[in-house]
Design an enzyme around this catalytic site. Structure first.
Site, mmCIF file in Angstrom:
data_model
loop_
_atom_site.group_PDB
_atom_site.id
_atom_site.type_symbol
_atom_site.label_atom_id
_atom_site.label_comp_id
_atom_site.label_asym_id
_atom_site.label_seq_id
_atom_site.Cartn_x
_atom_site.Cartn_y
_atom_site.Cartn_z
ATOM 1 N N GLU A 220 0.834 -1.144 0.256
ATOM 2 C CA GLU A 220 -0.010 0.112 -0.056
ATOM 3 C C GLU A 220 0.978 1.128 0.357
ATOM 4 O O GLU A 220 0.077 2.252 -1.120
ATOM 5 C CB GLU A 220 -1.067 -0.240 1.269
ATOM 6 C CG GLU A 220 -2.121 -1.040 0.889
ATOM 7 C CD GLU A 220 -1.830 -2.196 2.071
ATOM 8 O OE1 GLU A 220 0.225 -2.568 2.219
ATOM 9 O OE2 GLU A 220 -2.701 -2.919 2.430
ATOM 10 N N SER A 221 1.851 1.137 0.307
ATOM 11 C CA SER A 221 2.554 2.413 0.581
ATOM 12 C C SER A 221 3.204 2.977 -0.718
ATOM 13 O O SER A 221 3.572 3.969 -0.887
ATOM 14 C CB SER A 221 4.354 2.086 1.252
ATOM 15 O OG SER A 221 5.049 1.266 0.535
#
Length: 278
Positions: free
Chosen positions: A228-229
């Protein structure tokens, strides 16, 4: 950890094969079930570390139980399958469970002090876009990404994670808009109105490079989980679009700052490009 296409089953098989010193083909990873493991955390960017450390710890327990049998059969040169067969015949428990104690975070929620993550992940992305000033349509011509993932356990899987998160970011910053009516009804309830990124929104020339020689101190086998980063990398498309709009505005004699709302949908891009038609 739930396998949902991100490759965690493959990574766990790799960890098991490494610890047991057996071929990867000898490892079978079952589906996640609360019958086998209850209270499992959601699959996030640290699942490889949490699940992988638990797998490694459990297998080390099994190896300790098998060690006397292996030694009695002749030592390390005895095939693993033969050792397992003898352990079964001698009634040795060949099931083990463990937790990833070494992956606990030292964070005091009362004092709001300590480490909030196992590691930090770094990345950089540069995108080049083409904007049609008459329609507001945006096409991503090229994207270059450099991603830090420590010592990658599986580079192809990590590249896939980077690509997926990048396109997720493109959707977040450029396409996906929630539209509500004045009386509170949502208009964007299906794919005809709510625009998700597709293959046509991917860069035409797209290259992902994994940063070398950047081991993680805390991560499993010095790796870093990514996922997700990397969504933030999609902002490079938004910023490139805004830069292209600034160039179009300069051609019309308009200089200085301007506002481009997110997501930068075609209508918003078109409205930000002043010309004799607008």
């Amino acid at each position: 950890g739930v396998e949902m296409g991100q490759g965690i089953a493959t990574r766990m098989a790799q960890v098991a094969a490494e610890v047991l010193d057996v071929p990867l083909a000898s490892i079978c990873v079952g589906t996640t079930s609360t019958r086998a493991a209850i209270n499992t955390p959601p699959t996030t960017m640290v699942s490889t570390d949490l699940c992988g450390a638990a797998v490694r710890n459990a297998l080390q327990i099994l190896l300790q139980r098998m060690a006397p049998v292996r030694e009695a059969l002749g030592g390390a040169s005895v095939p693993f399958a033969d050792v397992v067969r003898r352990c079964y015949l001698e009634g040795i428990d060949m099931q083990a469970s463990a937790i990833a104690n070494e992956m606990r975070l030292e964070y005091d929620w009362q004092k709001q002090a300590g480490n909030v993550s196992y590691f930090f992940v770094w990345a950089a992305a540069v995108s080049m876009v083409e904007v049609d000033v008459l329609t507001g349509s945006v096409r991503t011509l090229k994207t270059e990404i450099v991603q830090d993932c420590g010592y990658s356990l599986n580079p192809p899987l990590d590249v896939g994670q980077v690509e997926g998160a990048f396109l997720m970011g493109v959707g977040y910053y450029m396409l996906e808009e929630l539209i509500w009516s004045a009386d509170g009804r949502m208009y964007t309830t299906n794919l005809s109105a709510y625009k998700l990124p597709s293959h046509d929104d991917a860069p035409e020339n797209w290259r992902v490079h994994l940063l070398k020689d950047s081991p993680s101190v805390k991560g499993l086998y010095h790796s870093k989980g990514i996922g997700e980063s990397n969504l933030q990398l999609g902002m490079s498309v938004y910023l490139a679009t805004k830069d292209a709009i600034a160039s179009a505005r300069a051609d019309e004699g308009q200089h200085g700052p301007f506002f481009l709302e997110m997501p930068a949908t075609d209508d918003r891009v078109r409205a930000a490009c002043p010309d004799r038609f607008h």
